[in-house]
Each structure stands twice: as structure tokens, then as C-alpha cells.
Design an enzyme around this catalytic site. Structure first.
Site, PDB file in Angstrom:
ATOM      1  N   GLY A  11      21.299 -38.197 -16.212  1.00 44.15           N
ATOM      2  CA  GLY A  11      20.769 -36.844 -15.987  1.00 44.15           C
ATOM      3  C   GLY A  11      21.517 -36.155 -14.865  1.00 44.15           C
ATOM      4  N   ARG A  72      24.950 -39.185 -22.161  1.00 40.13           N
ATOM      5  CA  ARG A  72      24.263 -40.473 -22.308  1.00 40.13           C
ATOM      6  C   ARG A  72      25.007 -41.177 -23.444  1.00 40.13           C
ATOM      7  NH1 ARG A  72      19.637 -40.029 -18.789  1.00 40.13           N
ATOM      8  NH2 ARG A  72      18.865 -37.899 -18.721  1.00 40.13           N
ATOM      9  N   GLY A 102      22.355 -42.447 -11.971  1.00 36.96           N
ATOM     10  CA  GLY A 102      21.125 -43.156 -11.627  1.00 36.96           C
ATOM     11  C   GLY A 102      21.171 -44.617 -12.038  1.00 36.96           C
ATOM     12  N   ASP A 103      20.002 -45.221 -12.194  1.00 37.65           N
ATOM     13  CA  ASP A 103      19.968 -46.678 -12.419  1.00 37.65           C
ATOM     14  C   ASP A 103      20.615 -47.095 -13.741  1.00 37.65           C
ATOM     15  OD1 ASP A 103      17.888 -45.526 -13.810  1.00 37.65           O
ATOM     16  OD2 ASP A 103      16.469 -47.146 -13.441  1.00 37.65           O
ATOM     17  N   THR A 126      20.672 -38.608  -8.652  1.00 41.00           N
ATOM     18  CA  THR A 126      19.512 -38.449  -9.538  1.00 41.00           C
ATOM     19  C   THR A 126      18.417 -37.728  -8.767  1.00 41.00           C
ATOM     20  OG1 THR A 126      17.709 -39.625 -10.646  1.00 41.00           O
ATOM     21  CG2 THR A 126      18.864 -40.865  -8.975  1.00 41.00           C
ATOM     22  N   ASP A 128      15.384 -38.098  -9.066  1.00 41.19           N
ATOM     23  CA  ASP A 128      14.150 -38.896  -8.978  1.00 41.19           C
ATOM     24  C   ASP A 128      13.941 -39.615  -7.649  1.00 41.19           C
ATOM     25  OD1 ASP A 128      13.414 -38.160 -11.504  1.00 41.19           O
ATOM     26  OD2 ASP A 128      14.352 -39.891 -12.465  1.00 41.19           O
ATOM     27  N   ASP A 130      14.549 -42.572  -6.870  1.00 41.36           N
ATOM     28  CA  ASP A 130      13.860 -43.847  -7.121  1.00 41.36           C
ATOM     29  C   ASP A 130      14.766 -45.069  -6.965  1.00 41.36           C
ATOM     30  OD1 ASP A 130      15.412 -43.208  -9.265  1.00 41.36           O
ATOM     31  OD2 ASP A 130      13.923 -43.649 -10.792  1.00 41.36           O
ATOM     32  N   GLY A 171       9.643 -36.756 -13.222  1.00 43.45           N
ATOM     33  CA  GLY A 171       9.379 -38.084 -12.660  1.00 43.45           C
ATOM     34  C   GLY A 171       8.703 -38.953 -13.707  1.00 43.45           C
ATOM     35  N   ARG A 172       9.539 -39.544 -14.580  1.00 37.67           N
ATOM     36  CA  ARG A 172       8.982 -40.392 -15.651  1.00 37.67           C
ATOM     37  C   ARG A 172       8.367 -41.667 -15.082  1.00 37.67           C
ATOM     38  NH1 ARG A 172      13.891 -40.855 -19.469  1.00 37.67           N
ATOM     39  NH2 ARG A 172      14.698 -39.861 -17.627  1.00 37.67           N
ATOM     40  N   ALA A 187      -0.958 -28.528  -2.493  1.00 37.99           N
ATOM     41  CA  ALA A 187      -1.755 -28.805  -3.695  1.00 37.99           C
ATOM     42  C   ALA A 187      -3.059 -29.519  -3.332  1.00 37.99           C
ATOM     43  CB  ALA A 187      -0.955 -29.660  -4.667  1.00 37.99           C
ATOM     44  N   GLU A 188      -4.031 -29.372  -4.218  1.00 40.45           N
ATOM     45  CA  GLU A 188      -5.349 -29.988  -3.990  1.00 40.45           C
ATOM     46  C   GLU A 188      -5.356 -31.457  -4.414  1.00 40.45           C
ATOM     47  OE1 GLU A 188      -5.061 -26.691  -4.525  1.00 40.45           O
ATOM     48  OE2 GLU A 188      -6.031 -26.367  -2.585  1.00 40.45           O
ATOM     49  N   HIS A 253      13.286 -28.457 -16.906  1.00 38.14           N
ATOM     50  CA  HIS A 253      14.679 -28.612 -16.486  1.00 38.14           C
ATOM     51  C   HIS A 253      15.133 -27.669 -15.386  1.00 38.14           C
ATOM     52  CE1 HIS A 253      14.756 -31.223 -19.932  1.00 38.14           C
ATOM     53  NE2 HIS A 253      15.897 -31.694 -19.476  1.00 38.14           N
TER      54      HIS A 253
END
Ligand code: ATP
Length: 323
Positions: A11, A72, A102-103, A126, A128, A130, A171-172, A187-188, A253
Site C-alpha cells: 500500500g 501487489r 510494509g510487512d 506504511t 498503519d 504496525d 487499520g485492518r 472523539a467520545e 483512501h
């Protein structure tokens, strides 16, 4: 080492171009020939690479996306595909490869090293955030700022119409973007893949706000939350509070695009130069990272397999700040 190549894969993320620029200019500075691979591993398999000059990366430090394009590649997941890719590099006498991604990208690079001895160094690109072995990945800061910009706008309309909004961010498998944008956007409630938040939890948090005369609320959901998409979560919450005016926005996106923030440009530049220097120091099969503002190298194995846990104090902060 005289010749290296660089590719962007997986990505896209804002700041990939800044990193690419740093690899090219860092390589040229150290007297290397630097080849750019077009379309990630797919381009490598097809031999779609060209020698880059300093001007090849002019005016891209602030440009989103990647001028090398990303892809990809299913073929690279096969042994035969990786053999073809290694052969293309050998044919040109290229000894080192910098991969920005990314990973998944690092999993592929790890195999290229283990099966064919190609020296690889990864730069974490990435949104993310992560990846184990770095406090920040390239593109994450920009993605959070893009999400915040949207959330600020949503709050204006949420306030005016006294609505409850569910905003889905990317964020999968990771809640980094969600939790940072929840804190920054006021945010709440936030829902992330790393911890289970039930619909009852969401309703009871929102109810506390309504009891406190809050007329508008925003819930940030990560796309990989176990309760489903923001649309599905909103439908479930609606059953508990049918009178509430509920709206859903999926940011999608837009979070990948846009000009990288100052933070991402500088991070990407540091990492790009460090990736070249790693190859020159004969380091291989490692990812460049920044931990506590210091450059560190982590094995690709660790970067791929080790967890980078979300700081749960941040989730608590959302709760404290939303009363
Ligand atoms: P992002 O985190 O933004 O999704 P990523 O690098 O994880 O980025 P992927 O699409 O997972 O993105 O991986 C990029 C490419 O890396 C894949 O298209 C594929 O060519 C290669 N790759 C991924 N997983 C593997 C694997 N298990 N074996 C070999 N190659 C892989």
C-alpha cells in the site's frame, strides 16, 4: 558494493517519495549507481528498472504516492517469481536492494535474501504504524493528520445538527490511526482491533455523554474492528437508541494520499539514507527504524513476526477526555 536498486511495494504511503529521494541521493553521494524498480516486485520480475540520476527525484520530497508506482505481486509469492527477480538483479550486477513497504514487502525481501543471498534492507513505509522495530512508520503521521482534518469537519456538522457520527479510519489489524485520531479529534469513543469493545460498551459511553448534556458525539472505528464496519456498528447501536440521528463516514483512501507532513518527510529522509548506509556497512536482511529518536536496525524476521502492541494508556485517555 557498486550498484543498488530501490523499490516501493504494498500500500502506498505519504513520504515514500521522500524516502526514495533519500535512497537515490544517499547512494549517489556515496558513489553508487542506483536503479529504480517500477511497480514493486512485479517490475523486478519483469526487469522494469532504470538507472536514476539526482534529477530523477527532483521536486518529489513533498509529493504523496510513489513515482516508482507500487504493486501487489502474486508472482513474487512463488519461488519461481523470486528466482526471476534475483536473476534480473544479478544480470545488472546489482548487489543490494532497498525495499520501501510494509510487512508483506519485508516478508518477500526476507525470502529473496534467504533463497538467493540478495542483500536487502527495508524502510518501513506504511500508514498503519504496525511494524516492530520502529516507533513510527513513514506515512503514519500524515495519515493521522488527514483523518484529523476530516474529523474536525465532521464535528462541525455533528454539532450543528446534534448528531452521532461513526467515522471509520484505516487499520485492518491495527488501531494506531484510530486511537491517535480519536485523541486528537476529541472523539467520545474509539474501537480498535487490538481490544474488544462491545456495542453495550459503546452505548454506555455515549449515554454518559448524553446524560452530561452532550448533544453531538463521534465514535472512531478502525476498519478491522471485530464488531464490523462503521456502517454495521452504527446499525447495531441504532437499535439501542432509535431516536438518535446517526451518520456514518468512511474516510477510506484519502488517508493514503496527500503531501507528507514535515515529520514524515524528515523521517523518510533519515530512513532512506540509513538504508543505503546499512548496505555499505554490509548489513543485510534488516529494517531501518527509529526508536527514541535513534536509528536502529532490526532483523526482517523480528520486524515481521514480533508484535508492536498498542499503548492501552491511549485508549484510557479517550475515555478520560470524553466525559
Ligand atoms: P501495507 O502494510 O501497506 O499493506 P505491505 O508491504 O504489507 O504494505 P502487501 O501487499 O502485503 O503490502 O505486500 C506487498 C508485496 O510483498 C506483495 O504484493 C507480494 O509481492 C510481497 N509479499 C507479501 N507477502 C509475501 C509472502 N508471504 N511471500 C513473498 N512475497 C510476499
Amino acid at each position: 558494493m557498486k550498484k543498488i536498486a530501490v523499490l516501493t511495494s504494498g500500500g502506498d504511503a505519504p513520504g515514500m517519495n521522500a524516502c526514495l529521494r533519500a535512497v537515490v541521493r544517499g547512494g549517489l553521494y556515496h558513489g553508487l549507481d542506483v536503479y529504480g524498480v517500477v511497480r514493486g516486485y512485479d517490475g523486478l520480475i519483469r526487469g522494469d528498472l532504470y538507472k536514476m540520476k539526482s534529477y530523477s527525484v527532483s521536486n518529489i520530497v513533498g509529493q504523496g504516492g510513489t513515482i516508482l508506482k507500487s504493486a501487489r505481486s502474486m508472482e513474487f509469492k512463488t519461488k519461481e517469481g523470486r528466482a526471476k527477480a534475483a536473476e534480473q538483479l544479478r544480470a545488472l550486477g546489482i548487489e543490494g536492494l532497498v525495499v520501501i513497504g510494509g510487512d508483506g514487502t519485508f516478508t518477500g525481501a526476507n525470502l529473496l535474501y534467504n533463497e538467493h543471498g540478495i542483500k536487502v534492507v527495508g524502510a518501513p513505509g506504511t500508514i498503519d504504524n504496525d511494524l516492530f522495530g520502529t516507533d513510527f512508520t513513514i506515512g503514519y503521521d500524515t495519515a493521522v493528520n488527514t483523518a484529523l482534518d476530516a474529523i474536525d469537519k465532521i464535528r462541525d456538522t455533528a454539532n450543528s445538527h446534534e448528531r452521532l457520527f461513526f467515522v471509520e479510519v484505516m487499520g485492518r489489524d491495527s488501531g494506531y490511526i484510530a486511537v491517535q485520531s480519536a485523541i486528537g479529534g476529541g472523539a467520545e469513543k474509539v474501537m480498535v482491533p487490538e481490544t474488544k469493545t462491545t456495542i453495550d460498551d459503546v452505548v454506555s459511553s455515549l449515554q454518559k455523554g448524553w446524560d452530561n448534556e452532550k448533544s453531538a458525539s463521534i465514535v472512531i472505528t478502525a476498519e478491522g474492528d471485530s464488531e464490523g464496519s462503521a456502517m454495521e456498528i452504527a446499525a447495531k447501536v441504532k437499535k439501542h437508541c432509535p431516536d438518535k440521528d446517526i451518520k456514518v463516514t468512511t474516510l477510506g483512501h484519502i488517508q493514503r494520499g496527500g503531501s507528507p507532513s514535515a515529520f514524515d518527510r524528515i523521517l523518510a529522509s533519515r530512513m532512506g539514507i540509513a538504508a543505503v548506509e546499512a548496505l555499505l556497512e554490509d548489513k543485510s536482511n534488516v529494517m531501518v527504524g527509529i526508536v527514541n529518536d535513534k536509528l536502529v536496525y532490526t532483523t526482517l524476521d523480528d520486524a515481521i513476526t514480533k508484535e508492536k502492541p498498542l499503548n492501552t494508556d491511549l485508549l484510557k485517555m479517550v475515555e478520560i477526555l470524553s466525559i
